[in-house]
Design a protein around this motif. Structure first.
Motif, PDB file in Angstrom:
ATOM      1  N   ASP A 119       0.825  -1.209   0.000  1.00  0.00           N
ATOM      2  CA  ASP A 119       0.000   0.000   0.000  1.00  0.00           C
ATOM      3  C   ASP A 119       0.861   1.261   0.000  1.00  0.00           C
ATOM      4  OD1 ASP A 119      -2.208  -1.560  -0.016  1.00  0.00           O
ATOM      5  OD2 ASP A 119      -2.573  -1.444   2.147  1.00  0.00           O
ATOM      6  N   ALA A 120       2.161   1.080   0.219  1.00  0.00           N
ATOM      7  CA  ALA A 120       3.078   2.216   0.164  1.00  0.00           C
ATOM      8  C   ALA A 120       3.722   2.254  -1.220  1.00  0.00           C
ATOM      9  CB  ALA A 120       4.130   2.090   1.260  1.00  0.00           C
TER      10      ALA A 120
ATOM     11  N   ASP B 112       7.093   2.086  -2.004  1.00  0.00           N
ATOM     12  CA  ASP B 112       8.249   1.215  -2.176  1.00  0.00           C
ATOM     13  C   ASP B 112       8.177   0.030  -1.225  1.00  0.00           C
ATOM     14  OD1 ASP B 112       9.351   2.979  -4.011  1.00  0.00           O
ATOM     15  OD2 ASP B 112      10.430   4.095  -2.462  1.00  0.00           O
TER      16      ASP B 112
ATOM     17  N   SER C 192       8.744   3.940   4.016  1.00  0.00           N
ATOM     18  CA  SER C 192       7.820   4.043   2.894  1.00  0.00           C
ATOM     19  C   SER C 192       6.472   3.561   3.410  1.00  0.00           C
ATOM     20  CB  SER C 192       8.324   3.173   1.742  1.00  0.00           C
ATOM     21  OG  SER C 192       7.427   3.247   0.665  1.00  0.00           O
ATOM     22  N   THR C 193       5.507   4.459   3.441  1.00  0.00           N
ATOM     23  CA  THR C 193       4.258   4.169   4.151  1.00  0.00           C
ATOM     24  C   THR C 193       3.060   4.663   3.338  1.00  0.00           C
ATOM     25  OG1 THR C 193       3.045   4.679   6.179  1.00  0.00           O
ATOM     26  CG2 THR C 193       4.528   6.359   5.391  1.00  0.00           C
ATOM     27  N   PRO C 194       1.886   4.093   3.576  1.00  0.00           N
ATOM     28  CA  PRO C 194       0.705   4.720   2.966  1.00  0.00           C
ATOM     29  C   PRO C 194       0.671   6.187   3.371  1.00  0.00           C
ATOM     30  CG  PRO C 194       0.110   2.604   3.934  1.00  0.00           C
ATOM     31  CD  PRO C 194       1.536   2.884   4.346  1.00  0.00           C
ATOM     32  N   SER C 195       0.340   7.052   2.437  1.00  0.00           N
ATOM     33  CA  SER C 195       0.447   8.498   2.701  1.00  0.00           C
ATOM     34  C   SER C 195      -0.468   8.946   3.835  1.00  0.00           C
ATOM     35  CB  SER C 195       0.113   9.277   1.434  1.00  0.00           C
ATOM     36  OG  SER C 195      -1.219   8.990   1.028  1.00  0.00           O
ATOM     37  N   VAL C 196      -1.511   8.175   4.121  1.00  0.00           N
ATOM     38  CA  VAL C 196      -2.492   8.585   5.131  1.00  0.00           C
ATOM     39  C   VAL C 196      -2.106   8.154   6.551  1.00  0.00           C
ATOM     40  CG1 VAL C 196      -4.463   8.704   3.576  1.00  0.00           C
ATOM     41  CG2 VAL C 196      -3.845   6.504   4.580  1.00  0.00           C
TER      42      VAL C 196
ATOM     43  N   GLN D 106       6.562   9.142   2.326  1.00  0.00           N
ATOM     44  CA  GLN D 106       7.927   8.854   2.773  1.00  0.00           C
ATOM     45  C   GLN D 106       8.228   9.664   4.020  1.00  0.00           C
ATOM     46  OE1 GLN D 106      11.617   7.849   0.454  1.00  0.00           O
ATOM     47  NE2 GLN D 106      11.861  10.059   0.467  1.00  0.00           N
TER      48      GLN D 106
ATOM     49  N   SER E 102       1.601  -1.422   7.718  1.00  0.00           N
ATOM     50  CA  SER E 102       1.660  -1.616   6.255  1.00  0.00           C
ATOM     51  C   SER E 102       2.727  -0.747   5.592  1.00  0.00           C
ATOM     52  CB  SER E 102       0.314  -1.312   5.587  1.00  0.00           C
ATOM     53  OG  SER E 102      -0.697  -2.050   6.181  1.00  0.00           O
ATOM     54  N   ALA E 103       3.819  -0.528   6.318  1.00  0.00           N
ATOM     55  CA  ALA E 103       4.904   0.288   5.769  1.00  0.00           C
ATOM     56  C   ALA E 103       6.167  -0.560   5.643  1.00  0.00           C
ATOM     57  CB  ALA E 103       5.157   1.485   6.674  1.00  0.00           C
TER      58      ALA E 103
END
Lengths: 503, 361
Positions: A201-202, A204, B270-274, B292, B312-313
Motif C-alpha cells: 500500500d506504500a 516502495d 515508505s508508508t501509505p500516505s495517510v 515517505q 503496512s509500511a
C-alpha cells in the motif's frame, strides 16, 4: 503404468501435456468447486475456445469459475497435483490469444471475482478483485472526483486482472502511464498454489521489484486475486484539437514537433485517410475525409493549464502545416472528436468482413516511414489496411482488412502483419506495445530476441513456475520453435538460432 | 573503446570470484554491507561511459552505465529536458554518482510521488549476466510488452543480478514554470492537507514537512502554478532558495539528515500516505505527500521493521553506523524463495553483490 509427465519448464522445447491425469483432475475440481462453478461438457466449453483474437481457437479440458480466492487456490492445487496446465482468463477481450485455452488444460476464469473490496478516498487507492471491469473502478470512485487512469479501448468490458496480465495502456498513457504505473500491489497465487504479495500500500517495498516483473507477464508467472490500484484526481477540464494534414510525413513531423515543444499531450492520436473514410460516414465526427491524415491532440488539467497548452499546441500544429484545425468548444464536441477514433475498430468491421489488428511500437520519427511502407505492403499482399496510431508514444494499430472466407486471405494477412512487426523491430521498436505476445506473436519474438535472451525469459518463468503449468506455449517461444521458425525464414543465407539442434 | 571495456567486464565475470559492481561509489553507504562470504573484487563501470543516443522528440535517452548523472543531466538540460524521478546524488563529490548506480539503487527524489519512481522511467537496458552473456531487454519506446519486464527488475536490484551496461530512460520536458510556497503547520495537519490536495487536480510536484514547516513545490504552466499558489495560500519562497532546498532534500544534504544524534540510524519509511504521525521520535521529515518519512532512531533494526510492518509500511536503515545485516525489511518466505530462484537464473555462480540487497542473496 508409469505416466511420462514432462513436468519441467526449460527453454529448449515446448512441453507436452497429453498424458496429464485428466480423471484425477476432474474429480478434484468436483470436490473443490460448487456445482456450476466448473464446466466440462463440450457445448459449455465452446464460449471459452478463444479470446478477443478469434482466429485462434482451442477447446479446453475444463473451465473453472471460482468465486473466491480459496477456490482459486484449490483449483491451482488440483492442477498442480495432476500436472495439468492452467490458462487464466479475465473478460476474454485480449487481442493476442493470451487466454486461448490449452487443449489439455483448464481455463481458470476470474469472471466471478468481481468485487471492489475497498476504496480509500483519502489515500486514493482501491483494492479490487481481478474480474472487476476497468471502467467499473472509475465509476465507483467518480463521486470522489477520482478515476483509474489507464483506459484501454476495451475498458467497458476488459477486467483489471487482464490489464495487469497485459500491462494495458490506452489513449492517455503518454501522460498518465500504463497499468504498471498505476498498480501498487498484487496478491498472487503461484502455480504451486502458494500465495505471495508483490508491492504494497506504500510506494516502495523491500527486495526486487517483482511487481514490475509480474505486470505484463501474460498469465505465465501467477494468477492475481487482488489488486491495489492508484486513483487519479479527475482533471478539471479537457479540450481536444482536431488537425488535418495533406501529407502523412507532415503529420508525423507535427507529432514530433508537439513533443519537442515541451508539451506532453493527454492524448495524441493519428488516423490515416482510409481510417478516416471508414469511420466518418457513420460517426459523423466531422473528420476531414480529404486529409491524408488527421491528428487528435488533447490537453487536460486545470482550466488555466488547458487554455495555455491548447494555445501552444495550436501554434505548433499550424507551424507544421496543418491544413485545417478545430478546437473542441464543448464537452459534447470533444466527445464527438473522440467518438470517431474510438469507432475505428467497429468501422473496420463494417467495411470489411474481417480485420486483423496489429500492435507494434516504433520511434515517433519513423511514423511516416511506417505508413508509407504499409502502403507498399498493401500492394504486395493485395489487401487494404487502415491505420490508427497512438502517435504520441509511437504505438501502431494497423487494421488489415480481409475476408476469411476467401481462400488464402488469412495467410496473406498474417504475412502482412508479420512484415509490419519485422519492420517495427528494424525501426528500433517492438512487436507489441500493449496487446501482448500471447499466442499470436510468439514467432515474432524470435526476431526481436536472441536465444540467450529467450533463455533468460524461460529462466524467469521457471523461477515462478518450475513445472511450466501456467499458460504453456504463450508469450515466450521455445528455442526449438524459433529454430523451426528460422528455418522457414532464412535471411541472407543466415540461419537463425544455429546453436539449436534441429530434430 | 567500449567493447574492450565490456570484454574486461566479461573477463572479470568469468573468473567466478565475487564481484561488487560499482560506479562512482557514492552509494557505498546504502544497502547491505558488501562482501559477505568473501572479500569482493570491484567491477568498476566508470570506463563504460557516454550517451549512446538521444533524440529529444522521442523523449528517450540511452546512456552507458558509467556516465555520471551530472553529465547526463547537463545533456538533457541543454534541450530543456530532465529525469523526472530526480535521482539523488550522494557523496562528498556530487559529480561521482553514475546513472548505472542510480538504476541499480532504484532511488528517487522529491518528485517521486507526482512524477513516478526511477523504475517507471526505465524503458530498456543492456546487461551482462553472471554467465558473461550480453542481454538486451525492453527497448527505446514508451510502450513495449514483448517479454518479461527484466529491465525494471534490474532497477533497485543493487547489483545482485548482473552488470547494467546501457540503459534507456524516458525523459520529460522541464516544467514551464515552478514555484515553492511554505506554510507553518503541525505534522498531523500537514498530512491531512497533503492527502486532501493529493485528491485534487493540483500541480504539486514535491512536498516536505519538517520542524513545523511545510514546503510545497508547484510545477506546470505558469497560469496553473499561479492559480494553485493562490488557492493553497502560504508564503512564497525565493527561487534560488527553493532550488537549493529541494536539491539538498534530494541529495540527503538537508540539515535534518546531517544532524545525527551520535550512533543513531537514519531510517526511511515508505508508508501509505495517510498513516498518521506514528514514530515516537524527536523529529520526522515527511516527503512524497506523506508516503515517505525520515527519522533517526537507535532502536534495534528488527524492532523498527516490525513496527513498520504493523502499519503496512516498509522501513530501510538508510544510513547507519551499526552493522548492515538487515538494513532492508525481511522478505516473506514465499517472496524470498522467488528472489533466490531469480538470483540463480541471473547469477548462477553467485558472484554479484552478495548481501547488498538481502543477506540470502
Amino acid at each position: 503404468m508409469q505416466r511420462s509427465l514432462n513436468l519441467v519448464h526449460t527453454a529448449n522445447s515446448d512441453q507436452d501435456f497429453a498424458n496429464a491425469d485428466r480423471a484425477t483432475l476432474l474429480a478434484k475440481l468436483d470436490a473443490v468447486l460448487p456445482e456450476g462453478a466448473w464446466l466440462h461438457v463440450k457445448e459449455d466449453l465452446l464460449p471459452y475456445e478463444c479470446d478477443g483474437l478469434s482466429a485462434y481457437r482451442r477447446v479446453p479440458l475444463a473451465v473453472a469459475l471460482p468465486e473466491n480466492e480459496a477456490q482459486v487456490v484449490a483449483v491451482m492445487r488440483a492442477c498442480y497435483e495432476a500436472g495439468v496446465p492452467v490458462v487464466a482468463r479475465g473478460a476474454g477481450t485480449g487481442l493476442s490469444g493470451g487466454a486461448m485455452p490449452h487443449e489439455h488444460g483448464v481455463v481458470l476464469s476470474l469472471a466471478k471475482l468481481k468485487r471492489i473490496l475497498r476504496v480509500d478516498r483519502n489515500a486514493r487507492t482501491a483494492v479490487v478483485q481481478p474480474g472487476v471491469r476497468n471502467l467499473a473502478i472509475s465509476e465507483a470512485v467518480t463521486q470522489y472526483g477520482l478515476y483509474y487512469a489507464p483506459d484501454p479501448s476495451s475498458q467497458i468490458a476488459c477486467s483489471i486482472g487482464g490489464n495487469v496480465a497485459e500491462n494495458s495502456g490506452g489513449v492517455h498513457c503518454l501522460k498518465y502511464g500504463l497499468t504498471l504505473h498505476n498498480v501498487l500491489r498484487v496478491r498472487v497465487v503461484l502455480a504451486n498454489s502458494e500465495i505471495v504479495e508483490f508491492g504494497s500500500d506504500a510506494l516502495d517495498t523491500a527486495g526486487l521489484d517483482l511487481l514490475a516483473l509480474f505486470i505484463g507477464s501474460e498469465g505465465m508467472l501467477g494468477v492475481a486475486t487482488e489488486i491495489t490500484v492508484k486513483l487519479t484526481p479527475k482533471p478539471q477540464a479537457a479540450q481536444c484539437i482536431l488537425a488535418s494534414f495533406d501529407d502523412v510525413r507532415r503529420a508525423g513531423d507535427a507529432v514530433a514537433a508537439v513533443i519537442a515543444a515541451g508539451i506532453i499531450p493527454a492524448g495524441l492520436e493519428m488516423m490515416d485517410q482510409p481510417a478516416v473514410r471508414a469511420v466518418e460516414p457513420f460517426v459523423k465526427a466531422g473528420y476531414d475525409i480529404n486529409a491524408a491524415a488527421i491528428l487528435l491532440c488533447e490537453s487536460d488539467g486545470t482550466k488555466e493549464e488547458v487554455a495555455d497548452e491548447i494555445a501552444r499546441m495550436k501554434a505548433v500544429l499550424e507551424g507544421n502545416g496543418a491544413t485545417e484545425l478545430r478546437v473542441s468548444q464543448s464537452e459534447a464536441e470533444r466527445m464527438l472528436f473522440w467518438a470517431g477514433r474510438k469507432a475505428a475498430f467497429p468501422a473496420a468491421g463494417r467495411v470489411s468482413p474481417d480485420y486483423y489488428c496489429m500492435d507494434g511500437t516504433i520511434p515517433k520519427r519513423r511514423l511516416a516511414d511506417m505508413l508509407i511502407a504499409i502502403t507498399g505492403m498493401e500492394k504486395k499482399y493485395g489487401l487494404r489496411c487502415m491505420n490508427v496510431f497512438h502517435a504520441g508514444d509511437g504505438n501502431l494499430h494497423p487494421l488489415i482488412l480481409y475476408d476469411a472466407n476467401v481462400p488464402g486471405e488469412l495467410a496473406r494477412t498474417e504475412a502482412f502483419g508479420a512484415d509490419i512487426l519485422k519492420l517495427s523491430v528494424d525501426f528500433g521498436g517492438t512487436i507489441t506495445g500493449e496487446h501482448g505476445v500471447g499466442f499470436e506473436k510468439i514467432d515474432a519474438m524470435c526476431g526481436q530476441f536472441v536465444s540467450d535472451e529467450l533463455t533468460m525469459f524461460h529462466g524467469v518463468k521457471a523461477a515462478f513456475d518450475p513445472r511450466g503449468l501456467l499458460n504453456p506455449g504463450k508469450a515466450v517461444p521455445s528455442l526449438h520453435r524459433c529454430a523451426e521458425f528460422g528455418r522457414m525464414h532464412v535471411h541472407g543465407g543466415q540461419t537463425a538460432f544455429p546453436e539449436i539442434e534441429r530434430l | 573503446m567500449s567493447s574492450t571495456t565490456i570484454d574486461e567486464f566479461r573477463r572479470q565475470i568469468m573468473l567466478r570470484t565475487p564481484l561488487r559492481i560499482r560506479g562512482g561509489g557514492s552509494k557505498d553507504f546504502y544497502g547491505g554491507a558488501p562482501g559477505g562470504r568473501l572479500e569482493s573484487n570491484l567491477l568498476d563501470t566508470r570506463a563504460h561511459s557516454g550517451i549512446v543516443s538521444y533524440d529529444p522528440s522521442e523523449l528517450v535517452v540511452t546512456v552507458k552505465a558509467g556516465t555520471t548523472l551530472q553529465e547526463l543531466e547537463l545533456v538533457l538540460a541543454a534541450r530543456r529536458q530532465f529525469l523526472p524521478f530526480e535521482p539523488p546524488r550522494f557523496g562528498d563529490d556530487l559529480a561521482d554518482a553514475t546513472i548505472g548506480g542510480a538504476v541499480a539503487a532504484g532511488l528517487s527524489g522529491p518528485r517521486r510521488a507526482s512524477a513516478g519512481a526511477l523504475r517507471d522511467f526505465v524503458l530498456g537496458l543492456r546487461m551482462m549476466d553472471g554467465a558473461g552473456r550480453e542481454l538486451k531487454f525492453g527497448g527505446e519506446v514508451m510502450k513495449n510488452v514483448a517479454g518479461y519486464d527484466v529491465s525494471r527488475l534490474m532497477a533497485g536490484s543493487m547489483g545482485c543480478l548482473g552488470v547494467i551496461l546501457d540503459v534507456s530512460l524516458k525523459v520529460l520536458p522541464v516544467p514551464m514554470h515552478e514555484a515553492t510556497i511554505r506554510l507553518e503547520v503541525d505534522q498531523q495537519r500537514a498530512l491531512e492537507m497533503l492527502n486532501r490536495w493529493g485528491g485534487e487536480p493540483l500541480p504539486i510536484s514535491a512536498s516536505c514537512w519538517v520542524d513545523g514547516v511545510m514546503s510545497i513545490r508547484l510545477s506546470g504552466a505558469e497560469p496553473a502554478v499561479r492559480a494553485a499558489k493562490l488557492s493553497l495560500g502560504g508564503s512564497p519562497v525565493d527561487e534560488t532558495d527553493a532550488q537549493l532546498f529541494w536539491t539538498s532534500l534530494r541529495d540527503g544534504k538537508h540539515t535534518f539528515f546531517c544532524a545525527n544524534t551520535a550512533g543513531a540510524t537514519l531510517w526511511r519509511l515508505s508508508t501509505p500516505s495517510v498513516t498518521p504521525p506514528v514514530i515516537s521520535t524527536d523529529r520526522t521529515l515527511v516527503e512524497w505527500g506523506g508516503a515517505q518519512r525520515w527519522f533517526h532512531s537507535d532502536a534495534e533494526f528488527d524492532e523498527v521493521h516490525a513496527l513498520a510492518k504493523s502499519i503496512s509500511a516498509t522501513a530501510t536503515a538508510f544510513r547507519t553506523t551499526a552493522g548492515r545485516e538487515n538494513v532492508f525489511a525481511p522478505l516473506a518466505p514465499g517472496v524470498l524463495k522467488l528472489h533466490q530462484a531469480l538470483k540463480h537464473v541471473f547469477d548462477p555462480h553467485g558472484i554479484f553483490g552478495h548481501g547488498r540487497l538481502n543477506p540470502e542473496l
